[in-house]
Design an enzyme around this catalytic site. Sequence first.
Site, PDB file in Angstrom:
ATOM      1  N   ALA A  46      -2.466 -16.821 -19.268  1.00 42.27           N
ATOM      2  CA  ALA A  46      -1.668 -17.674 -18.383  1.00 42.27           C
ATOM      3  C   ALA A  46      -2.255 -17.656 -16.974  1.00 42.27           C
ATOM      4  CB  ALA A  46      -0.224 -17.184 -18.344  1.00 42.27           C
ATOM      5  N   LYS A 106       0.414  -2.540  -8.499  1.00 42.20           N
ATOM      6  CA  LYS A 106       0.956  -1.386  -7.764  1.00 42.20           C
ATOM      7  C   LYS A 106       2.122  -1.770  -6.871  1.00 42.20           C
ATOM      8  CE  LYS A 106      -3.105  -2.376  -5.399  1.00 42.20           C
ATOM      9  NZ  LYS A 106      -4.083  -2.692  -6.399  1.00 42.20           N
ATOM     10  N   VAL A 133      -3.160   2.732  -9.890  1.00 45.78           N
ATOM     11  CA  VAL A 133      -3.575   3.768  -8.946  1.00 45.78           C
ATOM     12  C   VAL A 133      -4.996   4.216  -9.248  1.00 45.78           C
ATOM     13  CG1 VAL A 133      -3.088   6.060  -8.025  1.00 45.78           C
ATOM     14  CG2 VAL A 133      -1.199   4.589  -8.716  1.00 45.78           C
ATOM     15  N   GLY A 188     -18.248  -7.268   0.798  1.00 45.53           N
ATOM     16  CA  GLY A 188     -17.212  -7.541  -0.197  1.00 45.53           C
ATOM     17  C   GLY A 188     -16.272  -6.372  -0.467  1.00 45.53           C
ATOM     18  N   ASP A 202      -1.526  -0.670   1.025  1.00 48.11           N
ATOM     19  CA  ASP A 202      -1.980  -0.522  -0.358  1.00 48.11           C
ATOM     20  C   ASP A 202      -1.899   0.946  -0.783  1.00 48.11           C
ATOM     21  OD1 ASP A 202      -3.757  -1.486  -2.774  1.00 48.11           O
ATOM     22  OD2 ASP A 202      -4.817   0.233  -1.932  1.00 48.11           O
ATOM     23  N   LYS A 206       0.505   3.192  -3.744  1.00 50.45           N
ATOM     24  CA  LYS A 206      -0.038   4.181  -4.680  1.00 50.45           C
ATOM     25  C   LYS A 206       0.572   5.557  -4.435  1.00 50.45           C
ATOM     26  CE  LYS A 206      -4.196   1.414  -5.054  1.00 50.45           C
ATOM     27  NZ  LYS A 206      -5.518   1.122  -4.438  1.00 50.45           N
TER      28      LYS A 206
END
Lengths: 455, 455
Positions: A46, A106, A133, A188, A202, A206
Amino acid sequence: MTELRTLKVALLGCGNVGAQVARILLDDADMLASRAGARLELAGIAVRNLDAPREVELPRALFTTDAETLVKDADLVIELMGGIEPARTLILTAMQNGACVVTGNKALVAKDGPTLHEEADRAGVQLSYEAAVAGAIPILRPIRDSLSGDRITRVLGIVNGTTNFILDQMDSTGAQFADALAEAQRLGYAEADPTADVEGYDAASKAAILASLSFHTRFSLADVYCEGISAVTAADIAAAKDAGFVIKLLAIAEKLGAGGRETGTETSRETGTETAAGDTGVSVRVHPTLLPREHPLAAVHGAFNAVFIEAENAGELMFYGQGAGGKPTASAIMGDLVSAARSIVLGGPGRAETTTGKVVALPVTAAVTSYYIGLDVADQPGVLAKIARLFAEHGVSIEIMRQTIHRDADSKIESAELRIVTHRASEAALAATVEAVKGLDVINSVTSVLRVEGV
Amino acid sequence: MTELRTLKVALLGCGNVGAQVARILLDDADMLASRAGARLELAGIAVRNLDAPREVELPRALFTTDAETLVKDADLVIELMGGIEPARTLILTAMQNGACVVTGNKALVAKDGPTLHEEADRAGVQLSYEAAVAGAIPILRPIRDSLSGDRITRVLGIVNGTTNFILDQMDSTGAQFADALAEAQRLGYAEADPTADVEGYDAASKAAILASLSFHTRFSLADVYCEGISAVTAADIAAAKDAGFVIKLLAIAEKLGAGGRETGTETSRETGTETAAGDTGVSVRVHPTLLPREHPLAAVHGAFNAVFIEAENAGELMFYGQGAGGKPTASAIMGDLVSAARSIVLGGPGRAETTTGKVVALPVTAAVTSYYIGLDVADQPGVLAKIARLFAEHGVSIEIMRQTIHRDADSKIESAELRIVTHRASEAALAATVEAVKGLDVINSVTSVLRVEGV
C-alpha cells in the site's frame, strides 16, 4: 519440499526500508519459507502514490492505494509508513482482524504503545518493532527475552546515527556544529530539515521504548527529558577531548533510588543507582554527554549505533551495529516477520512482553550524574578556593579541577580557563551550583555545562 | 496478585554458576513469577557431594544425590554439571518426561547437539543453551530469532576469556606466554590445568555452536579446525603491534564459495566470501589471528567476550559482554529459563531452530584469509625481489612488505627482519608459499606465521 501453508503479508509503505523488505520477500522466498515454516506471500504494497519512483524494481501489480482492504485480508502486516495516522488505525484494524503486526514506527510506539499492546493482547496476536530502535541491531528481543531473568539497572544508547556522525565529525576535524551538519546533509546522513535528529526527538522516542522494555512498564515520549546537540560547540568538543572525553548524544534510562533489592551502598556503587533526594523510579533522558575515551561507547563512530546495558547479574553488555539504512532496517523487520510467522505456524499466542506497571518516570532533576563545567575566570588569587567552597556548600564534590592560563605574546595573562568534572550528584544540586557559580564576581562566563556518564 | 501456576525447577550441579542460579530462584521468586507468568519453584539441586562447600548459602533440604528422580518430576531442568555423562542421559530423560531443558554445557551441545535436538523435537519441549557461548552475552537468541530473515556470511568471536586475558596481558606488558598464563592463573582467570582454554578446545566447542546456528545446520566439534595460543610469542605480539595489529584468539565461521546468492565479485567484496578453489560451504576454525587495532573486536580487553557478525542485510553487528563467571552466566541461564517457562504457560511448542542440513563443513585448507609472515632474512641485494617472486608464483599477492635492519653498536648489520602481510588467498596457497619460503637460501628462519582478519 513438503507442502507448506502460505501466509499473506501486507506491506504498508514502500520507501527506503519498505522497498528492501519487498525485495527480500520476493527474492528470498525459499529461504524465508525454510526459516518460518510457511511460505510468506507478499500480497500487496500500500502506497500513497502508485507512480512514485522506488529504490527497487517491483511488480506494478503489487501496488495499491487501498491500505485498509489489503490489511483486512493479511496474516502478517508490516507497517513502514511512519507518522501517527493512518499508521495507527491501520495497525489496530490489522490486529482486530487477527494479523500479527511488525512495525518500524518508533514515533507511534513511543507515543501510543499502550493502546497498541492492549489491542495485540486482546486479539492474541504479536506486535513487534525491533526495527524501531537502533536499526539492524537486535536489542529489543535480547532485552525482552535474554535478560528476562535479570534486572537491568541502566541503559546508555547511541541511537541516532545523524547526531553521532555530526559529533564524530566535530571530534575528528574540529568543525563547528553547523559545518558538520552541512557535511552530514551532503553525505545523506542528515535530512534537509534535521530538527528531529539534532534536537534529540528521534532519540527520545527510542529512549521511551528502551526504558519501557528494560523496566517492564510503559513510558511515553512525555516521560523523556530531551536536549539535542545544536548547542554543542567546537570548543566543548576540544575541551572534552583535552580532558580525555568524547561527547555523544546518549539516550539514558536508569533506575534510581530504592527500587527493591538495589538499595544499600554496595549495590549502589556497582550499579550506579544512587538515590537523588530519596526519589525512586526511572530517569529517562536524552542529552549530550561526556564519556571517557576508553568507554566502549566512545569507540562507536560515524552513523553507527550502539546500546550499552548494565544489569545486576549480567554486568555490562553492549550491542553494536548499523542504526539506519534500507537494508539494515529491513533485516530487523524480516527477523520480526519470520519470528511472528513461526509462532503462527507453531500455534500459541507467542511471547508477550511483561509489564509490572509500578515504575515511576522521574523528572530530569531527580537524575544523578556528573557535570563537566567550563569557566572563564578572572586571574586573581583565591579564585579556585572561592569556587571550590561554593561547590562544597551545594553538596557537590569536585573530582577534577584544572586551570589553564592563556598568555599573549608578551606573556601577559589574557584569560584563565577552569575546567571542572564533578563527582555524581543530583541534577538539582548541580543545576543550583551552576546558577550560583554564575553569580560569583570572579567568573567572567560559564563556557560549557555538559553531563558526564561512564566514569 | 492472581493465582499463578507453579512450575517445578530441577537444578543439576551447584558450582560457580549453579549456586548463583539457585540464589536468584530463591531470592527473586516474585520478580521471576511476574516475568514468566508462573511461579518457578526450585524443587531440588542434584550434586555429587552433599557436603561440598558452596559459594552461596542454600537450604540443606534442597540438595540430593539422586538426579534421576529429581529430573523425572520437573517441568524445567537446568543442567550445569558439565561434561558428557551423566549430563547427556539426564537431559534426554528430562525431555522424555516432558521437561524443557536449559543447559550451559558447551562441550555436550557441540559434541552431541543433533541427538539432543532430535529428542527435544520428538518430545515437543524447548532445549536452550544461551549460557554455553559467551556467558552473559545474548548471542544465540539474536542469531536464531533476530537474524532469522537475513543471511549471516561470517562470524568472528572472542569466546574464551582466559586466552583473551593472556593475549591482552602480553600485548599491554610485553610478557611472554608462560608469564601471562601464570598471572591469569594467579588471578583466577585460568585453571590449574589450562589446556582446554589455551589450546582452543573450549573456543572450538563454541565455534561449532555458533556455526550451527548461523548457517542453519549442525556442525560438531570434529568439523572445527583448532589451534591454540601456546605458540604465540612476545615477539609475535610486538611485531603485530608495530604493524598496527593486535593478536586475538578468534572462533571463526564463514561461508565460502557460491552459497546461493552470495556469488559474484560485488557481493564477495562486501561479505568476504571469496571462493577458495571452488569450495562451497562453511569454514569453522579457531586460531590466533591478527586484527587491525581499529577493528571493534580489537578493543575487547581482559576476560571480556565479543561476537562480531556480518550479515547480508544487517551489515556488521557486534555483541559484547562478560563471557564467564557465576553471576553473568546465571543471567543467561535465567533468561532461557523464563523464556521456556513463558512458552509452557502460553502453550505451543515454542520456537524451534531451523536447519536446512545442506551446508558442508570445509577443511581449514579451503579457508580464504590473509597471512602475516615474519622472516629473518639474509642482508643481500635482491632478497626482497626473490621473496616477492616466490609469492607471485604461488598466486599470493603481497599487501604490505616491511624490512627492518638491526645494527650493532658499530652500525654493522646484525640481522634483517622482513614482515609481510598478504592479501586474502586460500589457506592452501598460503601454506604452500610458506613452505617454499623456508627453502629459499636467503631466509635464515620463518619467525612467525599468523592469520589476519578484519582487513
